[in-house]
Design a protein around this motif. Structure first.
Motif, PDB file in Angstrom:
ATOM      1  N   PHE A  75       7.086 -10.897  -4.723  1.00 38.78           N
ATOM      2  CA  PHE A  75       6.534 -10.436  -5.991  1.00 38.78           C
ATOM      3  C   PHE A  75       5.618 -11.489  -6.587  1.00 38.78           C
ATOM      4  N   GLY A  76       6.047 -12.752  -6.530  1.00 38.84           N
ATOM      5  CA  GLY A  76       5.208 -13.829  -7.036  1.00 38.84           C
ATOM      6  C   GLY A  76       3.896 -13.917  -6.284  1.00 38.84           C
ATOM      7  N   THR A  77       3.952 -13.719  -4.965  1.00 40.09           N
ATOM      8  CA  THR A  77       2.746 -13.790  -4.139  1.00 40.09           C
ATOM      9  C   THR A  77       1.787 -12.648  -4.454  1.00 40.09           C
ATOM     10  N   VAL A  78       2.323 -11.443  -4.568  1.00 36.66           N
ATOM     11  CA  VAL A  78       1.432 -10.294  -4.804  1.00 36.66           C
ATOM     12  C   VAL A  78       0.836 -10.357  -6.207  1.00 36.66           C
ATOM     13  N   ILE A  79       1.573 -10.846  -7.190  1.00 33.32           N
ATOM     14  CA  ILE A  79       1.021 -11.011  -8.539  1.00 33.32           C
ATOM     15  C   ILE A  79      -0.121 -12.022  -8.517  1.00 33.32           C
ATOM     16  N   MET A  80       0.049 -13.100  -7.736  1.00 30.75           N
ATOM     17  CA  MET A  80      -1.013 -14.094  -7.590  1.00 30.75           C
ATOM     18  C   MET A  80      -2.263 -13.447  -6.996  1.00 30.75           C
ATOM     19  N   PHE A  81      -2.087 -12.627  -5.949  1.00 31.58           N
ATOM     20  CA  PHE A  81      -3.230 -11.934  -5.352  1.00 31.58           C
ATOM     21  C   PHE A  81      -3.900 -11.017  -6.370  1.00 31.58           C
ATOM     22  N   PRO A 229     -11.556  -8.611   1.355  1.00 26.96           N
ATOM     23  CA  PRO A 229     -11.259  -8.948   2.748  1.00 26.96           C
ATOM     24  C   PRO A 229     -11.200 -10.459   2.993  1.00 26.96           C
ATOM     25  N   ALA A 230     -12.060 -11.219   2.288  1.00 26.15           N
ATOM     26  CA  ALA A 230     -12.032 -12.680   2.451  1.00 26.15           C
ATOM     27  C   ALA A 230     -10.697 -13.253   1.987  1.00 26.15           C
ATOM     28  N   ILE A 231     -10.169 -12.734   0.880  1.00 22.22           N
ATOM     29  CA  ILE A 231      -8.867 -13.194   0.382  1.00 22.22           C
ATOM     30  C   ILE A 231      -7.789 -12.914   1.419  1.00 22.22           C
ATOM     31  N   VAL A 232      -7.788 -11.694   1.950  1.00 16.67           N
ATOM     32  CA  VAL A 232      -6.781 -11.306   2.939  1.00 16.67           C
ATOM     33  C   VAL A 232      -6.956 -12.113   4.224  1.00 16.67           C
ATOM     34  N   GLY A 233      -8.200 -12.275   4.669  1.00 19.02           N
ATOM     35  CA  GLY A 233      -8.464 -13.014   5.894  1.00 19.02           C
ATOM     36  C   GLY A 233      -8.011 -14.463   5.804  1.00 19.02           C
ATOM     37  N   ILE A 234      -8.290 -15.100   4.663  1.00 22.39           N
ATOM     38  CA  ILE A 234      -7.863 -16.495   4.471  1.00 22.39           C
ATOM     39  C   ILE A 234      -6.344 -16.589   4.432  1.00 22.39           C
ATOM     40  N   ALA A 235      -5.708 -15.625   3.771  1.00 24.23           N
ATOM     41  CA  ALA A 235      -4.246 -15.662   3.636  1.00 24.23           C
ATOM     42  C   ALA A 235      -3.547 -15.430   4.972  1.00 24.23           C
ATOM     43  N   THR A 379     -11.749   3.249  -9.735  1.00 26.10           N
ATOM     44  CA  THR A 379     -10.375   3.622  -9.401  1.00 26.10           C
ATOM     45  C   THR A 379     -10.095   3.465  -7.915  1.00 26.10           C
ATOM     46  N   ALA A 380     -11.077   3.815  -7.083  1.00 27.65           N
ATOM     47  CA  ALA A 380     -10.901   3.650  -5.638  1.00 27.65           C
ATOM     48  C   ALA A 380     -10.683   2.185  -5.284  1.00 27.65           C
ATOM     49  N   LEU A 381     -11.459   1.291  -5.922  1.00 28.10           N
ATOM     50  CA  LEU A 381     -11.305  -0.145  -5.678  1.00 28.10           C
ATOM     51  C   LEU A 381      -9.954  -0.634  -6.179  1.00 28.10           C
ATOM     52  N   ASN A 382      -9.601  -0.260  -7.408  1.00 27.93           N
ATOM     53  CA  ASN A 382      -8.319  -0.698  -7.984  1.00 27.93           C
ATOM     54  C   ASN A 382      -7.145  -0.254  -7.119  1.00 27.93           C
ATOM     55  N   SER A 383      -7.125   1.033  -6.790  1.00 25.59           N
ATOM     56  CA  SER A 383      -5.961   1.605  -6.128  1.00 25.59           C
ATOM     57  C   SER A 383      -5.819   1.143  -4.683  1.00 25.59           C
ATOM     58  N   SER A 384      -6.934   1.098  -3.957  1.00 26.82           N
ATOM     59  CA  SER A 384      -6.860   0.669  -2.554  1.00 26.82           C
ATOM     60  C   SER A 384      -6.450  -0.798  -2.449  1.00 26.82           C
ATOM     61  N   SER A 385      -6.893  -1.623  -3.409  1.00 28.41           N
ATOM     62  CA  SER A 385      -6.516  -3.034  -3.364  1.00 28.41           C
ATOM     63  C   SER A 385      -5.056  -3.249  -3.749  1.00 28.41           C
ATOM     64  N   ASP A 386      -4.461  -2.291  -4.469  1.00 25.34           N
ATOM     65  CA  ASP A 386      -3.016  -2.375  -4.733  1.00 25.34           C
ATOM     66  C   ASP A 386      -2.247  -2.445  -3.416  1.00 25.34           C
ATOM     67  N   VAL A 387      -2.569  -1.523  -2.510  1.00 25.99           N
ATOM     68  CA  VAL A 387      -1.899  -1.494  -1.210  1.00 25.99           C
ATOM     69  C   VAL A 387      -2.316  -2.701  -0.368  1.00 25.99           C
ATOM     70  N   LEU A 388      -3.601  -3.045  -0.426  1.00 29.50           N
ATOM     71  CA  LEU A 388      -4.120  -4.152   0.381  1.00 29.50           C
ATOM     72  C   LEU A 388      -3.365  -5.451   0.095  1.00 29.50           C
ATOM     73  N   PHE A 389      -3.226  -5.795  -1.170  1.00 32.10           N
ATOM     74  CA  PHE A 389      -2.577  -7.059  -1.511  1.00 32.10           C
ATOM     75  C   PHE A 389      -1.052  -6.975  -1.434  1.00 32.10           C
ATOM     76  N   CYS A 390      -0.523  -5.783  -1.671  1.00 32.13           N
ATOM     77  CA  CYS A 390       0.919  -5.571  -1.478  1.00 32.13           C
ATOM     78  C   CYS A 390       1.286  -5.829  -0.019  1.00 32.13           C
ATOM     79  N   ALA A 391       0.488  -5.261   0.893  1.00 30.84           N
ATOM     80  CA  ALA A 391       0.735  -5.456   2.325  1.00 30.84           C
ATOM     81  C   ALA A 391       0.513  -6.908   2.732  1.00 30.84           C
ATOM     82  N   THR A 392      -0.525  -7.537   2.174  1.00 30.41           N
ATOM     83  CA  THR A 392      -0.825  -8.930   2.521  1.00 30.41           C
ATOM     84  C   THR A 392       0.328  -9.856   2.149  1.00 30.41           C
ATOM     85  N   ALA A 393       0.898  -9.651   0.976  1.00 31.79           N
ATOM     86  CA  ALA A 393       2.014 -10.489   0.544  1.00 31.79           C
ATOM     87  C   ALA A 393       3.210 -10.347   1.479  1.00 31.79           C
TER      88      ALA A 393
END
Length: 407
Positions: A75-81, A229-235, A379-393
């Protein structure tokens, strides 16, 4: 009839949505009198908005009541993202606005009320947190829903027996099944939503306030396809685009047409399930993301407020622009997860730039004019990145445990 239904349900959802999109656009352009088609969109969005608060409430309670150890760190990680990406989105919007400064002919002032500053935004947030839980559910107040669900979930975890926890688990499973049925209606819903938009606005929306719209669209596409994608790629230290494109395809498309992060929560949870994420984790982080992960909102607030300043001949120095990025980030976290939720926060940011309230509210009016495109992409950007960063964490945890990551 059974064979037709079986063929429908077994076909890829994205294919069915694409077909519905095409049919809706064709009917909107060539058969504008078929107004009954728009009803399908209203029913679909209404069903999502009706079930989403219940889904969030019971899933968060059930997940926290029976949560295992080690979820708190994720949770801490995904909030940071969430927070880093929103701040970067605001900064990206500042840079784009300086490179491509926009002035617009202002229209009649909008009539909606707007918060005067961050103090009012935080006061509203705190008030929503302690709202009566029944009222929060009926009004779709996700801050209040999350607050009470977390409190009840932790209380059940500390004092409830296993049978009680199993009852909540069964209820959450039943609600999740109901959501799955609603999502099967997505092709018809998208058809109705596209028909209504094309029927009402046609293609003229792409020419009115074109430069402002191009800056907004460019920032959002850059955020979705480069910065995030750069955030996810670096992480994760691997190619992020398979995950990014899947999130855009399976979450972003639906969110584009519903124009509501809150309504898209069930869709995002279904995608998290497909990605193999921990349900105890994503059932909390996805609703949280719909509340505080607002990359698109930060872009809208920043670009629109700077456009208002430039239109009034106000020079904005770099220090004020940097402060604006932080204000837009915090303000975006207070934006409601409904269509047009970020627009009413523009006057708050404008006040920092010395733009009067009347002019700021006229920019809100402009926002509603271009909202059919701007708010959909936001909304497409907001919502898709919810899953993107949730999965990344969660994938970060998998890497530490030596698990194989598959997008």
């Amino acid at each position: 009839m059974k064979n037709v239904f079986k063929l429908y349900t077994q076909s890829p959802l994205i294919l069915r949505i694409a077909i519905g999109l095409i049919i809706g656009a064709v009917l909107g352009l060539w058969v504008p009198g078929a107004s009954f088609v728009g009803i399908f969109g209203e029913i679909f969005v209404g069903a999502l908005k009706a079930i989403a608060p219940i889904l969030v409430f019971v899933l968060v309670i059930s997940s926290l009541a029976s949560a295992g150890k080690g979820i708190g760190k994720r949770f801490g990680t995904v909030i940071m993202f969430y927070m880093i990406s929103t701040l970067l989105a605001a900064m990206l919007a500042v840079v784009a606005s300086y490179i491509f400064p926009v002035t617009v002919p202002l229209t009649d002032a909008a009539t909606q009320s707007a918060p005067a500053g961050l103090g009012e935004v935080f006061r509203t947030l705190l008030g929503n947190m302690v709202m009566n839980p029944v009222t929060a559910l009926s009004q779709g107040n996700y801050i209040g829903i999350l607050t009470w669900a977390v409190i009840l979930g932790l209380a059940l975890r500390m004092g409830a027996g296993e049978k009680t926890k199993e009852i909540f688990a069964d209820i959450s499973n039943a609600v999740s099944k109901t959501v799955a049925w609603v999502i099967q209606l997505a092709p018809f819903g998208i058809m109705g939503l596209v028909f209504s938009s094309v029927n009402e606005y046609g293609l003229d929306i792409f020419t009115q306030y074109g430069k402002l719209l191009l800056v907004l669209v460019g920032c959002m596409l850059a955020m979705a396809l480069i910065v995030s994608p750069a955030i996810v790629g670096i992480a994760l230290r691997r190619n992020p685009y398979p995950l990014v494109l899947r999130c855009l395809r399976e979450s972003g498309i639906t969110a584009f047409f519903t124009r509501s992060s809150a309504a898209n929560i069930p869709v995002n949870m279904a995608l998290c399930e497909k990605l193999g994420l921990d349900r105890e984790y994503y059932s909390v982080s996805i609703p949280l993301g719909a509340t505080i992960n607002m990359d698109g909102a930060a872009i809208t607030i920043t670009v629109m407020s700077l456009a208002a300043a430039f239109s009034q001949g106000i020079e904005v120095n770099i220090l004020i622009a940097i402060i604006l990025s932080f204000v837009a980030t915090l303000g975006a976290c207070g934006a409601s997860g409904v269509a047009g939720g970020s627009l009413l926060l523009i006057p708050m940011a404008c006040s920092l730039l010395g733009v009067g309230q009347d002019v700021a509210m006229q920019m809100v009016g402009v926002g509603f004019i271009i909202g059919v495109v701007q708010d959909s992409l936001e909304t497409a950007l907001n919502s898709s990145s919810d899953v993107l960063f949730c999965a990344t964490a969660e994938y970060l945890e998998w890497k530490k445990q030596g698990k194989e990551i598959k997008f």
